[in-house]
Design a protein around this motif. Sequence first.
Motif, short mmCIF file in Angstrom:
data_model
loop_
_atom_site.label_atom_id
_atom_site.label_comp_id
_atom_site.label_asym_id
_atom_site.label_seq_id
_atom_site.Cartn_x
_atom_site.Cartn_y
_atom_site.Cartn_z
N ILE A 180 -3.35 0.35 4.93
CA ILE A 180 -3.25 0.94 3.56
C ILE A 180 -2.73 2.29 3.42
O ILE A 180 -2.97 3.21 4.19
CB ILE A 180 -4.74 0.68 3.02
N SER A 214 1.38 -0.74 1.53
CA SER A 214 0.88 -0.91 2.82
C SER A 214 2.08 -1.26 3.59
O SER A 214 3.17 -1.46 3.33
CB SER A 214 0.08 -2.18 2.96
N VAL A 232 -6.82 -6.17 6.78
CA VAL A 232 -6.62 -4.59 6.76
C VAL A 232 -7.59 -4.22 8.21
O VAL A 232 -8.67 -4.44 8.36
CB VAL A 232 -7.11 -3.81 5.50
N TYR A 240 -2.20 -1.20 -3.96
CA TYR A 240 -1.71 -0.38 -3.00
C TYR A 240 -0.47 -0.62 -2.16
O TYR A 240 -0.20 -1.75 -2.23
CB TYR A 240 -2.83 0.25 -1.83
#
Length: 128
Positions: A90, A64, A14, A62
Motif C-alpha cells: 500500500i 499500491s 496485502v 489507496y
Amino acid sequence: MINKMIQNETYLNVCDNSGAKTACCIKILGSSKKKYAYLGDLLKVSIKKINTYSKIKRGEVYNSVLIRSVYNFKRFDGSYISFNENSIVILNSKNEPCFTRIFGPVLKEFKKKNILGSKIISLSSIII
C-alpha cells in the motif's frame, strides 16, 4: 480460485505491516486502455479486510504496487518466476510507502522497474 492475470475487481493480498489484509483492484494506473497489470505496475485499490486496531479503514481507496503475481515473469537469462499468490504493498496519496516492513520475497528487478523500487527493495528482507 486465484486469477492469473490482475485486472479490475481482482482480490489481492496485502503483504506489508500497514494493517490491511486484502484489497480489491479498482483501476490499473498508467493508461486508460490498460487491461492487465504486471509486476511493478501501480494500481488503485479498495481495502476489503483489515487487522484489528489498524490506522487503515475498510473501504478506503489507496494506490499500491504489485510485487508478486501468479502470472509468469521472464528474467533476462531466460528463466521464469511465478508466485503462489497475487500481492501488493500500500502507498499513500503521494506514492510513498505507508509501511515499514514487507513480508515475503521481492524480485531484484524492482530496482530498475519503478521509481519506488529502491525503497521497496530496502524494506524487504528476502530478495530473489
